[in-house]
Enzyme design. Structure first.
Site, PDB file in Angstrom:
ATOM      1  N   ASP A  93       0.673  -1.168   0.004  1.00  0.00           N
ATOM      2  CA  ASP A  93       0.004   0.140   0.028  1.00  0.00           C
ATOM      3  C   ASP A  93       0.895   1.355  -0.009  1.00  0.00           C
ATOM      4  OD1 ASP A  93       0.826  -0.224   2.678  1.00  0.00           O
ATOM      5  OD2 ASP A  93      -1.134   0.089   3.589  1.00  0.00           O
ATOM      6  N   SER A  94       2.443   1.148  -0.052  1.00  0.00           N
ATOM      7  CA  SER A  94       3.198   2.205  -0.319  1.00  0.00           C
ATOM      8  C   SER A  94       2.755   3.005  -1.666  1.00  0.00           C
ATOM      9  CB  SER A  94       4.554   1.750  -0.296  1.00  0.00           C
ATOM     10  OG  SER A  94       4.755   0.762  -1.262  1.00  0.00           O
ATOM     11  N   GLU A 128      -0.717  -5.399   8.852  1.00  0.00           N
ATOM     12  CA  GLU A 128       0.023  -4.755   9.943  1.00  0.00           C
ATOM     13  C   GLU A 128      -0.571  -5.031  11.411  1.00  0.00           C
ATOM     14  OE1 GLU A 128       0.592  -0.622   9.239  1.00  0.00           O
ATOM     15  OE2 GLU A 128       1.299  -0.865   7.009  1.00  0.00           O
ATOM     16  N   GLU A 132       9.909  -3.749  10.119  1.00  0.00           N
ATOM     17  CA  GLU A 132       9.986  -2.223   9.461  1.00  0.00           C
ATOM     18  C   GLU A 132      10.580  -1.660  10.551  1.00  0.00           C
ATOM     19  OE1 GLU A 132       7.299  -0.794   6.949  1.00  0.00           O
ATOM     20  OE2 GLU A 132       8.335   1.023   6.485  1.00  0.00           O
TER      21      GLU A 132
HETATM   22  O1  KIV Z   1       3.623  -1.136   1.368  1.00  0.00           O
HETATM   23  C1  KIV Z   1       4.750  -1.444   1.218  1.00  0.00           C
HETATM   24  O2  KIV Z   1       5.529  -1.262   0.193  1.00  0.00           O
HETATM   25  C2  KIV Z   1       5.464  -2.224   2.357  1.00  0.00           C
HETATM   26  C3  KIV Z   1       6.886  -2.235   2.415  1.00  0.00           C
HETATM   27  C4  KIV Z   1       7.551  -1.116   2.697  1.00  0.00           C
HETATM   28  C5  KIV Z   1       7.069  -3.576   3.079  1.00  0.00           C
HETATM   29  O3  KIV Z   1       4.560  -2.518   3.350  1.00  0.00           O
END
Ligand code: KIV
Length: 260
Positions: free
Chosen positions: A46-47, A115, A183
């Protein structure tokens, strides 16, 4: 399925033998390029909210957006496992978690990620009971950034934080998670969590070298989001700068008066 598709069991068997490189993918060309490079573990993270969609943080990403990007990545038919992030508030209850995890699988995910530790354990157990492989995410949790006052803080600095990380990792492993992203965890604690897990792969990001694998937001690796790069990520290409150069060069050519 692609004939030589990597299975969760094959990936998990690499623990202690081979470090696992993992990268985020958001669309068809990127997924194809990562597959051609042989990346065994992909994540439609979700980044994408920040590095593709222009949101200020991940809390704005919707299920529909995740499905859209997962479908694009799945069309590349990569051999590596495709992960899909369950977006913010999409796994508030076990029922919601399973329904949304199924939607991500239908869009092309081989596994889903969410998460949290003990606080989401009923959701994790429900997802696994539905037969969907699960990857945890501990340490700094980007979906909780607003609760943390907008700061991405390092985790595991004090004894209580260390104990919580060890307990959460143990709970996720016992539930059956095949992997867990760590993370922004202090490197000694990330090492300790990794040593504690007999089966579950730890995939670090900004958590030092002693995890079973490493993941990066691909945009940070290739300089595709040049306006912000986290401290721990070293860009190995400058695609943003190259794009600016190519566009400027082409525009100058177009603007040249035609030779008479
Ligand atoms: O959303 C994402 O890209 C992630 C990575 C940073 C592990 O959770």
């Amino acid at each position: 399925m692609t004939a030589d598709k990597i299975s969760v069991a094959q990936l998990a068997a690499r623990k202690g033998r081979e470090r696992i490189p993992a990268l985020t993918a958001y669309d068809y060309p990127l997924a194809r390029l990562l597959d051609e490079a042989g990346v065994p573990l992909l994540l439609v993270g979700d980044s994408l909210g920040m590095v593709v969609l222009g949101y200020p943080d991940t809390t704005h990403v919707t299920m529909a957006e995740m499905e859209h990007h997962l479908r694009a990545v799945a069309r590349a038919k990569p051999r590596g496992l495709i992960g899909g992030d369950l977006p913010y508030r999409s796994y508030d209850t076990p029922e919601l978690a399973v329904a949304n995890a199924r939607r991500l699988v239908a869009a092309g995910a081989d596994y889903v990620k969410a998460e949290g530790g003990a606080e989401i354990l009923p959701q994790v157990c429900a997802i696994l009971a539905a037969g969907i492989p699960f990857c945890g995410h501990l340490g700094m949790l980007p979906q909780h950034v607003l609760e943390e006052g907008g700061k991405y803080r390092i985790k595991g600095r004090d004894e209580a934080g260390r104990q919580k990380l060890l307990a959460d990792a143990a709970a996720l492993e016992a539930a059956g998670a095949f992997a867990c992203v760590l993370e922004l965890v202090t490197p000694p604690v990330a090492r300790e969590v990794t040593a504690q897990c007999a089966r579950m792969l730890t995939i670090g990001i900004g958590s030092g070298p002693d995890c079973d694998g490493q993941i990066l937001v691909t945009s940070d690796l290739i300089g595709a989001f040049p306006w912000f790069t986290p401290k721990f990520a070293v860009p190995r290409a400058k695609t943003g700068e190259e794009t600016r150069r190519a566009v400027a060069e082409w525009m100058a050519e177009v603007r040249q008066p035609a030779a008479s």
